[in-house]
Design an enzyme around this catalytic site. Structure first.
Site, mmCIF file in Angstrom:
data_model
loop_
_atom_site.group_PDB
_atom_site.id
_atom_site.type_symbol
_atom_site.label_atom_id
_atom_site.label_comp_id
_atom_site.label_asym_id
_atom_site.label_seq_id
_atom_site.Cartn_x
_atom_site.Cartn_y
_atom_site.Cartn_z
ATOM 1 N N LYS A 100 5.507 -4.397 -4.697
ATOM 2 C CA LYS A 100 6.961 -4.270 -4.658
ATOM 3 C C LYS A 100 7.502 -4.386 -3.237
ATOM 4 C CE LYS A 100 10.966 -3.218 -6.485
ATOM 5 N NZ LYS A 100 11.592 -4.335 -7.200
ATOM 6 N N GLU A 133 16.281 -18.467 -8.306
ATOM 7 C CA GLU A 133 15.854 -17.148 -8.777
ATOM 8 C C GLU A 133 15.175 -17.257 -10.151
ATOM 9 O OE1 GLU A 133 15.392 -14.471 -7.423
ATOM 10 O OE2 GLU A 133 15.400 -12.951 -8.981
ATOM 11 N N CYS A 152 0.829 -1.196 0.000
ATOM 12 C CA CYS A 152 0.000 0.000 0.000
ATOM 13 C C CYS A 152 0.865 1.248 0.000
ATOM 14 C CB CYS A 152 -0.955 0.075 1.190
ATOM 15 S SG CYS A 152 -2.082 -1.300 1.283
ATOM 16 N N ARG A 198 3.700 -0.258 -4.928
ATOM 17 C CA ARG A 198 3.470 -0.817 -3.596
ATOM 18 C C ARG A 198 2.148 -1.575 -3.516
ATOM 19 N NH1 ARG A 198 7.030 2.299 -0.207
ATOM 20 N NH2 ARG A 198 6.069 1.341 1.591
ATOM 21 N N GLY A 215 -0.282 -1.545 6.283
ATOM 22 C CA GLY A 215 0.059 -2.453 7.385
ATOM 23 C C GLY A 215 -1.145 -3.294 7.765
ATOM 24 N N GLU A 258 6.501 -15.607 -10.863
ATOM 25 C CA GLU A 258 5.853 -14.341 -10.520
ATOM 26 C C GLU A 258 5.460 -13.531 -11.754
ATOM 27 O OE1 GLU A 258 8.185 -11.502 -8.311
ATOM 28 O OE2 GLU A 258 10.026 -12.102 -9.306
HETATM 29 C C1 F6R Z 1 10.884 -11.031 -6.463
HETATM 30 C C2 F6R Z 1 10.950 -10.015 -5.437
HETATM 31 C C3 F6R Z 1 10.638 -10.404 -4.043
HETATM 32 C C4 F6R Z 1 11.503 -9.599 -3.054
HETATM 33 C C5 F6R Z 1 11.061 -9.877 -1.615
HETATM 34 C C6 F6R Z 1 11.942 -9.150 -0.622
HETATM 35 O O1 F6R Z 1 11.239 -10.525 -7.719
HETATM 36 O O2 F6R Z 1 11.227 -8.881 -5.708
HETATM 37 O O3 F6R Z 1 10.781 -11.761 -3.828
HETATM 38 O O4 F6R Z 1 12.828 -9.961 -3.227
HETATM 39 O O5 F6R Z 1 9.748 -9.474 -1.455
HETATM 40 O O6 F6R Z 1 11.917 -7.771 -0.835
HETATM 41 P P1 F6R Z 1 13.039 -6.850 -0.257
HETATM 42 O O7 F6R Z 1 14.308 -7.167 -0.945
HETATM 43 O O8 F6R Z 1 12.578 -5.445 -0.511
HETATM 44 O O9 F6R Z 1 13.135 -7.144 1.211
#
Ligand code: F6R
Length: 619
Positions: A614, A492, A2, A27, A110, A499
């Site tokens: 994200k 990966e 969000c 987000r 949240g 995804e």
């Molecule tokens: C996949 C992806 C997610 C993030 C995960 C952790 O492409 O982006 O798996 O890696 O949500 O996010 P961060 O790195 O921001 O803690």
């Protein structure tokens, strides 16, 4: 998840909020909404103006049309783009939520964990709730406090102790038309002011158009923002000075710059992300300098165990970090999924260093794992791409990647920068510990420094990767195999395909297949194997033969010109050869391109894949 943005004292508040929502959309993009006060009306009686839309990635466009149809003069205004947790993505569940009088509005990022219990009390006291969200309880609780004569800031402060969970909230009140009140616990929120305006926002990107004079709030602080002023208090009502934020990004860097989407732009920025991350930190003679780390050399020499904790793609970078620390520093190392580590009751001491890896620096599981590690006596370092993010501010030391803002939901350039940074850090530890010969560390450094050019060369093969992607775009079953440094790459590759392309993809250590998963292999299943030359190559090839014998179609990530490997598979994704520990930085590139191509061939939105956001600020 969000995104929150609010402004006060701005002439064209709606235009600013809509532009901000677009920047925050990564987000969450299930639905969106705006609410505003109208200072031209009687503050004693007037209600709030509100527009909302729930059209997945089209919600902000819809809001734009609604705003154009009914332009409103505004005092203070708040807006939200949602990633649904409680209640499906409908207009009724879209934020802002109003109280019974329609004079108060809230937006929230949240989860209010005890919302059911709070809602039961509100229902008994006669409130009418109109959504299935956890958020709405707060606006009704604040309503009760305002009814006793409290101002908005006091009313919010009185309600916070009753809330369990992690949250960032922003509220407006028709009775105080130029005020926005915000509060946070764990979830990120920043505030900023100019001489005549005020802004609140989930992150820096959306605030930059208004001001760079930004402050970060700490947990359980309440800020009252008016045009030109911000007053922050703790829950006891004591005034506190908010911490100024360092802003190193510009608005321009978050634009597509001629590419079809952010993902392809960001993939092509990878050589620079890796180069910038290593710049000045790793030198060809094996020496290293990592300034922001803060933890001094003597303390680092005392480290007996390094534990990387992270989620998703960042966890895959952590697995590479583990191998690099073991190899170059000869220190016990491990990597763990942050959401599990936190609840495992792990044993730490002051000789344990926990490195929490997070592109955003906000992921709530990683943040809590970091806090838990520190509570149990470990020193903690945040490895993140976002300067002054929540994790960066809370950790004992920081390792900053320098990938620049990443907008595409799937991590690409930030992942490569993470890989470069975990390796630079391992080399740094290795140099300090001196358990490995200096010339080996110098060779490792040279190998690291060759990576930007190698990634560039891999990207020059985009067409080859794309052709392989198109060949297999209609397949539904993929397996990704690798060993040692190839395993995090396989993990990966599978995650990216899942995804983005919404295709089933399993990743396994190649040697594990015969312990069960091999029974899944049927003729036509696509097996992607990381088969670049390393001491593991022969073992990997033996595993490839096992797959071929069962009718799998084989795709190999292989060294350029390696005809022996190419002859054994159906398609090859060629990459320049680099040393094994450094190879994930290069080998993951064709797998990103593969997922990208298959996703686009299936008509998917690669920047905004379904069900994802994200930043993951809920557990
Ligand atoms: C996949 C992806 C997610 C993030 C995960 C952790 O492409 O982006 O798996 O890696 O949500 O996010 P961060 O790195 O921001 O803690």
């Amino acid at each position: 998840m969000c995104g929150i943005i609010g402004v006060t004292g701005e002439q064209d508040a709606c235009a600013l909020l809509l532009a901000g929502l677009e920047l925050l959309e990564y987000r969450g993009y299930d639905s969106a909404g705006i609410s505003a006060t109208d200072p031209a009306r009687d503050a004693e009686t007037t209600t709030l103006w509100r527009v909302r839309a729930a059209e997945h990635a089209g919600s902000i466009e819809r809001l734009r049309a609604l705003v154009a149809d009914a332009p409103q003069p505004v005092g203070s205004a708040i807006a939200h783009t949602r990633w649904a947790t409680h209640g499906p993505p409908t207009v009724a569940n879209a934020h802002p939520h109003l109280d019974c009088t329609r004079r108060l509005a809230v937006v929230h990022n949240g989860i209010i964990e005890n919302h059911r219990e709070l809602a039961a009390g509100l229902d008994e006291r006669g409130h009418e709730r109109t959504s299935a969200t956890d958020t709405e309880v707060l606006v009704h609780l604040v309503e009760e406090q305002v009814a006793t004569g409290a101002g908005l800031a006091d009313a919010v402060a009185r309600c916070l102790p009753a809330l369990r969970g992690d949250f960032a909230v922003a509220l407006i009140y028709a009775g105080e038309p130029d005020v926005i009140v915000v509060a946070r616990r764990t979830s990120p929120l920043i505030v900023g002011v100019t001489d005549t305006a005020g802004i609140v926002c989930s992150d820096v990107s959306a605030a930059l158009a208004t001001t760079r004079n930004l402050f970060a709030l700490d947990d359980d602080q309440v800020a009252e923002i008016r045009p030109g002023t911000v007053v922050v208090r703790d829950l006891a009502g004591r005034r506190v000075e908010p911490a100024p934020m360092t802003v190193s990004w510009s608005v321009q860097r978050a634009l597509k710059g001629g590419y079809a989407d952010f993902m392809s732009k960001e993939m092509h920025e990878q050589p620079r992300a890796v180069g910038d991350t290593l710049l000045g930190r790793v030198h060809a003679d094996g020496s290293t300098e990592i300034e922001e780390l803060v933890i001094g050399d003597d303390d680092l020499r005392k480290v007996r165990r390094v534990l990387f904790a992270a989620c998703g793609t960042s966890y895959h970078a952590s697995l590479v970090g583990r191998q690099a620390v073991e190899r170059w520093a000869r220190v016990v190392a491990d990597a763990e999924v942050a959401s599990e580590m936190r609840y495992r009751e792990p044993v730490f001491d002051e000789e344990t260093l926990v490195v929490a890896v997070s592109q955003s620096g906000e992921t709530v599981d990683s943040l809590h794992a970091m806090r838990e590690a520190r509570r149990r006596g470990a020193r903690v370092v945040a490895l993140t791409n976002v300067v002054d993010s929540v994790m960066a501010r809370e950790a004992d030391g920081v390792l900053y990647t320098r990938a620049g803002p990443e907008i595409g939901v799937a991590s690409t350039k930030s992942h490569l920068a993470q890989l470069a940074m975990v390796e630079a850090f391992a080399l740094h530890l290795g140099r300090l510990g001196a358990r490995v010969a200096g010339d080996e560390l110098a060779r490792a450094a040279q190998s690291l420094l060759s990576l930007p050019a190698a990634v560039e060369r891999a990207l020059a093969r985009f067409d080859q990767y794309e052709a392989v992607g198109h060949r297999f775009a209609d397949r539904e079953d993929f397996y990704f195999l690798g060993r040692r440094a190839g395993l995090p790459v396989a993990l990966e590759g599978a995650l990216k395909l899942k995804e983005l392309a919404y295709v089933r993809a399993e990743a396994y250590p190649a040697g594990e297949m015969k312990h069960g998963p091999i029974s899944l292999i049927e003729p036509g299943a696509v097996v992607v194997v990381v088969a670049t030359r390393s001491p593991m190559w022969e073992k990997v090839i033996a595993n490839v033969e096992e797959m071929r014998a069962r009718g799998a179609v084989l795709v190999a990530v292989a060294d350029e010109g390696d005809e022996e490997t190419a002859r054994m598979v159906d398609a090859v994704l060629e990459v320049p050869h680099v040393t094994e520990i450094c190879s994930p930085v290069v080998n993951v590139v064709p797998l990103q391109c593969l997922a990208y191509t298959i996703a686009r061939a299936r008509g998917n939105d690669v920047d905004r894949p379904r069900n994802l956001a994200k930043v993951v600020t809920v557990e």
